[in-house]
Design a protein around this motif. Sequence first.
Motif, short mmCIF file in Angstrom:
data_model
loop_
_atom_site.label_atom_id
_atom_site.label_comp_id
_atom_site.label_asym_id
_atom_site.label_seq_id
_atom_site.Cartn_x
_atom_site.Cartn_y
_atom_site.Cartn_z
N ASP A 666 2.54 -30.73 12.41
CA ASP A 666 1.70 -31.38 11.33
C ASP A 666 2.61 -31.66 10.07
O ASP A 666 1.93 -32.12 9.12
CB ASP A 666 0.88 -29.98 10.74
N GLU A 667 3.58 -31.93 10.44
CA GLU A 667 4.85 -32.50 9.41
C GLU A 667 4.90 -31.73 8.18
O GLU A 667 5.44 -32.27 6.93
CB GLU A 667 4.14 -34.17 9.09
N LYS A 668 4.67 -30.49 8.32
CA LYS A 668 4.89 -29.66 7.18
C LYS A 668 6.12 -28.91 7.42
O LYS A 668 6.26 -28.44 8.36
CB LYS A 668 3.77 -28.37 7.00
N ASN A 669 7.01 -28.57 6.35
CA ASN A 669 8.22 -27.88 6.54
C ASN A 669 8.04 -26.53 7.16
O ASN A 669 7.31 -25.56 6.65
CB ASN A 669 9.03 -27.72 5.06
N LEU A 670 8.96 -25.82 7.92
CA LEU A 670 8.98 -24.82 8.10
C LEU A 670 9.78 -23.86 7.64
O LEU A 670 9.87 -22.56 7.59
CB LEU A 670 9.62 -24.92 9.90
N ASN A 671 10.51 -24.54 7.07
CA ASN A 671 11.56 -23.34 6.01
C ASN A 671 12.24 -24.33 4.92
O ASN A 671 11.78 -25.76 4.87
CB ASN A 671 12.66 -22.54 6.74
N GLU A 672 12.92 -24.05 3.92
CA GLU A 672 13.76 -24.67 2.99
C GLU A 672 14.72 -25.70 3.79
O GLU A 672 15.28 -25.41 4.22
CB GLU A 672 14.00 -24.00 1.86
N PRO A 673 14.38 -27.28 3.14
CA PRO A 673 15.41 -28.10 3.77
C PRO A 673 16.94 -27.87 3.19
O PRO A 673 17.07 -27.24 2.33
CB PRO A 673 14.93 -29.53 3.07
N VAL A 674 17.98 -28.10 4.07
CA VAL A 674 19.32 -28.05 3.59
C VAL A 674 20.03 -29.11 3.41
O VAL A 674 19.73 -30.18 4.22
CB VAL A 674 19.99 -26.77 4.45
N ALA A 675 21.27 -29.46 2.83
CA ALA A 675 22.01 -30.63 2.87
C ALA A 675 23.33 -30.12 3.84
O ALA A 675 23.30 -29.21 4.71
CB ALA A 675 22.41 -30.94 1.54
N TYR A 676 24.35 -30.51 3.23
CA TYR A 676 25.62 -30.10 3.82
C TYR A 676 25.97 -28.64 4.03
O TYR A 676 26.22 -28.17 2.96
CB TYR A 676 26.75 -31.01 3.33
#
Length: 695
Positions: A666-676
């Motif tokens: 559904d294009e919703k985040n499954l958890n918080e995005p992360v960077a490097y």
Amino acid sequence: MKKLATLFFLLFAMFISQAQVKEPVKWTSKIEKKSATEYILVFSATIENDWHMYSQFSDENGAIPLEVVFNNAKGNYTAVGKAAESKTEKAFNDVFGVTETFWSHNAQLKQTVKITNPANEVIQVELDYQVCKEVCIQGSNLFEFNTKSLAAKEVKNFSAVSVTTTKKDELTAVKADTAIQSSTTQVTEQPSTAQDTAKTATASATSKTEKSKPADEESTSPLKIFLLTLLAGIGVTFTPCVFPMIPMTVSFFIKQNASKSKGKFNALFYGICIIAIYVLLSVPFHVFEGLDKNIFADISTNVYLNIFFFLIFVTFAISFFGAFEITIPSSIANKADSASNLGGLIGVFFMALTLIIVSFSCTGPVLSFVFGTVLSSDGGAVLLTLGMFGFGLGLALPFMVFALFPSLMSGLPKSGGWLNTVKVVFGFIELALAFKFLSNADLVLQLHYLEREVFIAIWVAIFTALALYLFGKFLMPHDSPVPFLSVGRMLLGVIAFAFTVYLVPGLWGAPLKLLSGITPPLNYSESPLGFGGSANIAGATSNKLPDGAKVAVHGIIAFEDYDKGLAYAKQVNKPILLDFTGRACVNCRKMEEGVWVDPEVLAILKNDVVLISLYGDEQIELPENEQFISKFSGRKITTVGKKWSDFQLGRYNSNARPFYVLMGLDEKNLNEPVAYTPDIKEYLAWLQQGVENFK
């Protein structure tokens, strides 16, 4: 971006000028027959007014003595004692604490040689000498004598000079008619001497400054940027343009004032001015960043700028090898020096500016590297200012420390031939780093000219040559024969050779984790699946890939189009890993080669998620009907890379690379995005959490 590239070109072009060469000593030569087997070689010099050339018997702890080098003596002839000299003068130099022996106006040397091989008719002799006024020039003149025709000629002249202007009257250590103004000199090219100790500290001066991402999610910590640039600043103090100035400048401030405390304060202020000037160089980039939030992301992948930095680094490398000298125009240095005569703190400020100008030939390559690496990152103007502060502090520290503790100067090594060795080592490292910028341009354009194997082969050649040079197997223009290896030079040679051996397996697919992000990625290769190998490609049947998919690093299926990747994810009912990345992104490669290679992480990437890699620096033009004006930045989106950068900025309010998002169908985040996230356990836990939430 063409205007931006032009702007940066002009900024750097301000600092570069043509080589400026002076020849205050003119030589003539002749040969006289003394007996059937002995000849007298006569060298006569005319020295310009106010210049002084130093005798071969001058104290080696002061200005550098003249040296007579017999190039083809072995098996052909022998020198009979030292060359006889015409009348010399002497004066005490209280900066170095020695009595120096020198010539003014005219000098003559007579060297007797005895022939041991009658078949040989040619005698080649090289004179290496130093001549000083407000500057010091290192001369290296080659002469050729014919014993049959009794002809003599000068073959080559390697004299070079840097434009160094200081407070002539105040910095002169000995005030007499025959005073030697060596206390105002700056050595630009050191001649061949017995001293040839390579300073391993220069390696730190060219340490690779890693790319970082912006704002509150910095992939390279500010502390690391600061420490690396601090080491770079300290490292350039061991170059011929800076090192001889340390005792001279500190002695000037301490002796200038009756009050030692005031002299120390002025010296400290001098160091603060050096730092301030370098920090001020970063100010315009804060303005640029304010005008365009994505400007540093554009810089990091701008093909023209990466090629420009490649050319700059190659030019500096050739200069360091001794082909020519890069200096600031003397008019600029003279204006800064004139302003230093104003006195007070303003005068001290302009003295610091003069040092920065006249030392550019040595500091310029490292300074351009600081600019190139920080600006070509996503770190922004703040990190650039921090980097310039670290570089300036490193350069100023020796002046400040020795001003507070003058007694420490007695432990400083004397200027000598080892300074030229330092420059040459710098040159090899600059040449190697130049190809990183060329690789960035090749990766962004996807030309595949500089693939992984080619890049590594070039580095193998460069560091093999460096090792051979350090082991004394060949010489550069301003070097003399190496009679023995110093301990420092030998150890540095071993390090260069060991690094070369480490590189070689990379030609056959070894990961070379120490160089992750510097070498092209593993899949940007003539053999993307490894030398003679094959990959287990998840999701591919009979080697047939899903529509729109490609084989990425480690044999992972990856989509480079959002819609096609989403459609496939719905087809196989798997969560999506959005990978916002870049062709020339250092930390993206570090993640792929250092974290994704972990067996547990790799298993999830191959089997449990659908990877969609969106390259923010992709230069492919969008069709005319797909181009649009961004409602977030107001810029016209004309390329695939700009499209994905705008998509990331609009949906996630981030322009970091790498940037990872796990989302459902559904294009919703499954958890918080992360960077490097270089910690494998942390990244693995994040992946597992997202996959579990999808289930």
